[in-house]
Design an enzyme around this catalytic site. Sequence first.
Site, PDB file in Angstrom:
ATOM      1  CG  HIS A  27      40.657  34.123  61.363  1.00 37.17           C
ATOM      2  ND1 HIS A  27      40.525  35.369  61.911  1.00 37.17           N
ATOM      3  CD2 HIS A  27      41.342  33.383  62.257  1.00 37.17           C
ATOM      4  CE1 HIS A  27      41.121  35.391  63.083  1.00 37.17           C
ATOM      5  NE2 HIS A  27      41.624  34.186  63.327  1.00 37.17           N
ATOM      6  CB  ALA A  28      38.380  34.420  55.682  1.00 37.17           C
TER       7      ALA A  28
END
Length: 87
Positions: free
Chosen positions: A15-16
């Site tokens: 994620h991210a």
Amino acid sequence: MLTKDVTITNNIGLHARPATFFIQKANSYKSSIWVEKDDRKVNAKSLLGVLSLGIAKGMTVTLIADGQDEESAINGLIELVQTGFAE
């Protein structure tokens, strides 16, 4: 074409920030690279594509590379995943 499975081991999954590191690494290779989870396959060089898979800690994904540097691409991405995305 080269295909290998890798298990995501870092705490927050792909994620991210880790996904950004992943796509930057993927973009450093000339080969076409995909990430496959369940029945979905996305371009490993696309941040939105990778994020759309919702890859969490402990999930296993398949990396697929096709091109002149496919072996280097797969090995480099697996190394990045196994080192926890340098976090």
